[in-house]
Design a protein around this motif. Structure first.
Motif, PDB file in Angstrom:
ATOM      1  N   ALA A 222      79.231 -32.693  35.097  1.00  5.08           N
ATOM      2  CA  ALA A 222      80.313 -33.807  34.807  1.00  5.08           C
ATOM      3  C   ALA A 222      81.821 -33.255  34.852  1.00  5.08           C
ATOM      4  O   ALA A 222      82.494 -33.717  35.149  1.00  5.08           O
ATOM      5  N   GLY A 223      81.795 -32.201  33.715  1.00  7.81           N
ATOM      6  CA  GLY A 223      83.058 -31.821  33.236  1.00  7.81           C
ATOM      7  C   GLY A 223      83.763 -30.670  34.094  1.00  7.81           C
ATOM      8  O   GLY A 223      85.071 -30.404  34.152  1.00  7.81           O
ATOM      9  N   GLY A 224      82.621 -29.836  34.737  1.00  6.10           N
ATOM     10  CA  GLY A 224      83.365 -28.931  35.493  1.00  6.10           C
ATOM     11  C   GLY A 224      83.335 -27.436  34.780  1.00  6.10           C
ATOM     12  O   GLY A 224      82.903 -27.600  33.706  1.00  6.10           O
ATOM     13  N   GLN A 225      84.160 -26.764  35.264  1.00  2.26           N
ATOM     14  CA  GLN A 225      84.455 -25.352  34.502  1.00  2.26           C
ATOM     15  C   GLN A 225      85.292 -25.657  33.070  1.00  2.26           C
ATOM     16  O   GLN A 225      86.216 -26.538  32.898  1.00  2.26           O
ATOM     17  N   LYS A 226      84.767 -24.981  32.165  1.00  3.14           N
ATOM     18  CA  LYS A 226      85.242 -24.841  30.728  1.00  3.14           C
ATOM     19  C   LYS A 226      86.458 -23.903  30.568  1.00  3.14           C
ATOM     20  O   LYS A 226      85.912 -22.601  30.694  1.00  3.14           O
ATOM     21  N   VAL A 227      87.463 -24.132  30.259  1.00  3.48           N
ATOM     22  CA  VAL A 227      88.372 -23.082  30.165  1.00  3.48           C
ATOM     23  C   VAL A 227      89.044 -23.066  28.629  1.00  3.48           C
ATOM     24  O   VAL A 227      89.632 -23.832  28.072  1.00  3.48           O
ATOM     25  N   TYR A 228      88.687 -21.689  27.897  1.00  3.70           N
ATOM     26  CA  TYR A 228      88.990 -21.806  26.562  1.00  3.70           C
ATOM     27  C   TYR A 228      90.345 -21.091  26.480  1.00  3.70           C
ATOM     28  O   TYR A 228      90.573 -19.661  27.073  1.00  3.70           O
ATOM     29  N   LEU A 229      91.354 -21.435  25.941  1.00  3.19           N
ATOM     30  CA  LEU A 229      92.647 -21.128  25.913  1.00  3.19           C
ATOM     31  C   LEU A 229      92.814 -20.882  24.394  1.00  3.19           C
ATOM     32  O   LEU A 229      92.607 -21.605  23.554  1.00  3.19           O
ATOM     33  N   ALA A 230      93.738 -19.646  24.321  1.00  5.41           N
ATOM     34  CA  ALA A 230      93.929 -19.234  22.835  1.00  5.41           C
ATOM     35  C   ALA A 230      95.379 -19.263  22.582  1.00  5.41           C
ATOM     36  O   ALA A 230      95.835 -20.292  21.940  1.00  5.41           O
ATOM     37  N   TRP A 231      96.062 -18.238  22.533  1.00  8.86           N
ATOM     38  CA  TRP A 231      97.653 -18.242  22.195  1.00  8.86           C
ATOM     39  C   TRP A 231      98.600 -18.373  23.304  1.00  8.86           C
ATOM     40  O   TRP A 231      98.087 -18.256  24.604  1.00  8.86           O
ATOM     41  N   TRP A 232      99.638 -18.801  22.716  1.00  7.68           N
ATOM     42  CA  TRP A 232     100.628 -19.211  24.022  1.00  7.68           C
ATOM     43  C   TRP A 232     101.161 -17.858  24.655  1.00  7.68           C
ATOM     44  O   TRP A 232     101.277 -16.857  24.196  1.00  7.68           O
ATOM     45  N   VAL A 233     101.796 -17.988  25.973  1.00 11.09           N
ATOM     46  CA  VAL A 233     102.138 -16.801  26.605  1.00 11.09           C
ATOM     47  C   VAL A 233     103.307 -16.492  25.729  1.00 11.09           C
ATOM     48  O   VAL A 233     104.254 -17.125  25.249  1.00 11.09           O
ATOM     49  N   PRO A 234     103.903 -14.992  25.741  1.00  7.07           N
ATOM     50  CA  PRO A 234     104.797 -14.622  24.967  1.00  7.07           C
ATOM     51  C   PRO A 234     106.198 -15.416  25.594  1.00  7.07           C
ATOM     52  O   PRO A 234     106.319 -15.587  26.954  1.00  7.07           O
TER      53      PRO A 234
END
Length: 734
Positions: A222-234
């Motif tokens: 149903a939701g598709g690919q799960k993308v785990y994002l951590a910290w911001w790009v410098p």
């Protein structure tokens, strides 16, 4: 009748002859042995044929053969897996202590390169324990591929049918890029592994599993690919966060090449701020001088610049210098430009708000202002300026209240970013150009689920960038960082839907026409709620007007019950909506663009542990104990030890090994028994040895078969002759 009798007599005679021959064979000493061997061969042949047939028809009868046990343990997970999706695992591994590897590294890469430090290639047996964690917590994976430069771990069982060792030669398209010591270069080819599943998990060898993991942790139907994002790009610079870029307000601190000129927020001038590249040795060779012609004031404004050396930015306040020697008149442009030939050395910075004065010491060429093209004009002026100057465009100086108030003179700050961070900024810049400015985060340090067809699409779109990445010997600031590039390509790609498909989406009863109820559903999604009656009337009137003026080829009759009693709408067909420009543009603007790949963004931190191991023993003990107390699903411990502290590093490595053994004590099926070690360190040596072994085995088998045939022939020579001799009736002498 006579012919039938003759045929019958011949058949009976042949049968009697066959019986006599069988009795003759059975009368000999070795006849039973021959029959037993014959029946054994027939039986084995039938079994072998059955196995071949089953393997051939396995895909067709997959449900019968239970595909849920197609995994590294060979056990059925039907009760735990929601659906069977073949997922393989890919590891990248290198043994940095191998003498051949070190010799090759020194041969191709300068020893002073910061990306060749020993910690980047050191092996602390992480792969062994990562495979153990895989068997413990993700045994449903189908196959494991280990990508190396040809090296073989000494403990790895090369005969395991669920493991394949892959070399760089097997996956690199351009063999001239080899040998490589760059992980981004290798990662850009892992989807080309022969036989790999459409979706696979990519592991670094220092990534472990600490709890049960299932495919639903990475993708759902149903939701598709799960993308785990951590910290911001410098940030693009120390004084300009990405949040300021492209926010609609001109920020002088961000109006530099590094920050992509504030995302166009300062483009309030008549000139384009697109930078022109120059062949220079600096990391950021995009420098030019902005010149603005103010026809109203008949003056030329020259703006001061900010200096950028590698990753350091010097942001100067925007000042103007008025050229008082000549006045540019738009009516007499040629004569005016020929008079402007002198200006001061703009490299000199003004101090304490002192304006740069233009002198008559330097001469400009006569044709420097002949070309009205602003971009070329920038290049001409740049040749007479300091090479380290980057333009700051004068724009709206309004700075939001939540932003810092900077002084006129910016302090020089040198940024210390590693190659990984530089590559993130490089990809971020490319994606800003292609997908627009956006604040982006870095994917978490964990296994990444990769779709090889999406990778193919990504590399076709950014072909030159990935070819450049593949050619790098070690990590480079211009690498296409693999996980970051993949996930933001997946999240940024859009799919454009034609009007006809939008019509079919809202035609829920599949009648080929829109009913009043379906139009109401469309309007509720097209306009904000509660629906304004005037908007509804406007939409319906547009359809009515189009139906009166358009000549439709299709004559579609609406099914009964499509219209309310007070409705005045005609038959609303796909052809009518597609040719009604106002309605088509409305629904196309709202529904004509969607995300190509389904995905779900998840904030990292709940299920991941990423820590840097230092040479501090006490801190390492504390860190490992905290992980023992509460292990997460994904554990990544990265090496950040000081090479000069050898004694402490040895203690830390021993502590790390003890930590791994405490979490993963059981030997996996990928390991050899403890008393065995691989004889060969490289796959080429193993392949050569296996080839020679196969040749020797085949030769020996041939000799044994020949010896067996000769022995049988000599033992049964006379018996065979007696069986097959031709018996003749004696002739009677008259």
């Amino acid at each position: 009748m006579s012919i039938t009798c003759k045929i019958f007599l011949n058949i009976m005679s042949a049968w009697k002859l066959f019986q006599r021959r069988c009795y003759d064979i059975l009368s000999y000493k070795y006849s039973l042995l021959v029959i037993l061997v014959a029946f054994t061969c027939i039986f084995i042949g039938i079994i072998h044929f059955g196995e071949v047939w089953l393997a051939w028809s396995k895909e067709k009868y997959e449900a019968v053969f239970h595909s849920f046990n197609d995994n590294i343990l060979g056990k059925s997970f039907q009760k735990k897996l929601c659906q069977h999706v073949p997922i393989d695992v890919v590891y990248t591994w290198v043994n940095g202590s191998d003498p051949h590897f070190l010799k090759s590294l020194q041969k191709h890469i300068p020893i002073t390169d910061s990306n060749t430090v020993s910690s980047r290639f050191s092996d602390k047996d992480e792969l062994r324990y990562s495979l153990r964690s895989l068997e413990m917590y993700a045994p449903w994976v189908r196959h494991v591929y280990i990508v190396t430069n040809g090296q073989i771990p000494s403990w790895l069982d090369m005969d395991n049918p669920r493991m394949t060792l892959v070399t760089h030669d097997d996956i690199f398209l351009d063999k001239s890029h080899l040998p490589t010591f760059s992980s981004p270069a290798i990662e850009s080819h892992i989807h080309r592994i022969p036989g790999i599943s459409d979706k696979f998990l990519y592991f670094n060898d220092d990534v472990m599993l600490g709890a049960e993991v299932w495919p639903e942790d990475f993708i759902t139907q149903a939701g598709g690919q799960k993308v785990y994002l951590a910290w911001w790009v410098p940030d693009c610079s120390d004084i300009c966060p990405w949040a300021w870029v492209g926010d609609g307000s001109c920020d002088p601190a961000c109006n530099t090449t590094l920050c992509e000129f504030d995302g166009g927020d300062c483009n309030s001038t008549l000139l384009s701020t697109d930078s022109e590249p120059f062949e220079e040795e600096n990391d950021y060779p995009y420098k030019y001088l902005q010149i603005i012609e103010d026809k109203n004031k008949s003056t030329t404004m020259i703006y001061d610049n900010s200096e950028v050396i590698n990753n350091s930015a010097v942001v100067a306040s925007v000042h103007t210098a008025t050229i008082t020697h000549r006045t540019l008149n738009s009516k007499n442009h040629s004569s005016s430009t020929s008079d402007i030939k002198k200006f001061s050395d703009i490299k000199e910075y003004y101090d304490n708000n002192k304006t740069i004065k233009l002198s008559d010491s330097n001469d400009l060429p006569d044709n420097i202002l002949d070309n009205s093209n602003h971009t070329k004009l920038h290049i001409q002026f740049k040749r007479y300026l300091n090479d380290d100057i980057i333009n700051l465009v004068q724009g709206n100086n309004t700075i939001k209240s939540n932003k810092f108030k900077y002084s006129d003179q910016w302090k020089h700050k040198k940024r210390q970013l590693d190659t990984y961070a530089e590559s993130l900024l490089h990809v971020n810049k490319i994606y800003n150009i292609n997908y627009g400015f956006d604040r982006r985060k870095v994917p978490a340090h964990m296994p990444h689920l990769i779709d090889k067809w999406i990778v193919n699409s990504m590399q076709r779109k950014f072909e030159s960038d990935f070819i450049k990445t593949s050619s790098h010997k070690v990590r480079s600031p211009e690498d296409m960082q693999f996980a970051f590039s993949y996930f933001y390509f997946l999240m940024s790609e859009n799919l454009y839907i034609p009007v006809g498909d939008i019509f079919d989406k809202f035609d829920t009863d599949k009648s080929g026409t829109w009913s009043d109820r379906e139009i109401r559903t469309l309007l509720s999604r097209l306009y904000p709620l509660p629906l304004d009656y005037n908007l509804v009337v406007e939409f319906e009137d547009s359809i009515i007007n189009c139906s009166k003026h358009l000549e439709l080829k299709e004559d579609i009759k609406a099914p009964p019950g499509e219209r309310y009693l007070d409705s005045t709408l005609p038959v609303v067909s796909k052809e009518l909506i597609s040719n009604c420009d106002w309605v088509a543009s409305k629904i196309e603007a709202k529904f004509g663009e969607c995300k190509r790949y389904k995905h779900e963004v998840i904030k990292a931190g709940k299920n991941e542990i990423f820590e840097m191991l230092t040479s501090n023993v006490s801190l390492t003990v504390q860190l490992l104990d905290e992980i023992r107390r509460d292990p997460k699903k994904f554990i990544c411990l990265n090496d950040d030890m000081d090479p000069s502290r050898n004694s402490e590093n040895e203690v830390v490595r021993a502590l790390l090994n003890d930590f791994y053994r405490s979490l993963y004590p059981l030997k996996s099926t990928f390991e050899l028994p403890p008393q065995f070690r691989n004889r060969f360190s490289y796959r080429e040596e193993l392949i050569e040895w296996r080839s020679n072994r196969a040749k020797t085995r085949n030769l020996l088998l041939l000799l044994i078969i020949m010896l067996f045939i000769i022995t049988i022939y000599h033992l049964s020579y006379y018996h065979i002759r007696r069986i097959f001799r031709i018996r003749t009736l004696p002739t009677l002498l008259v």
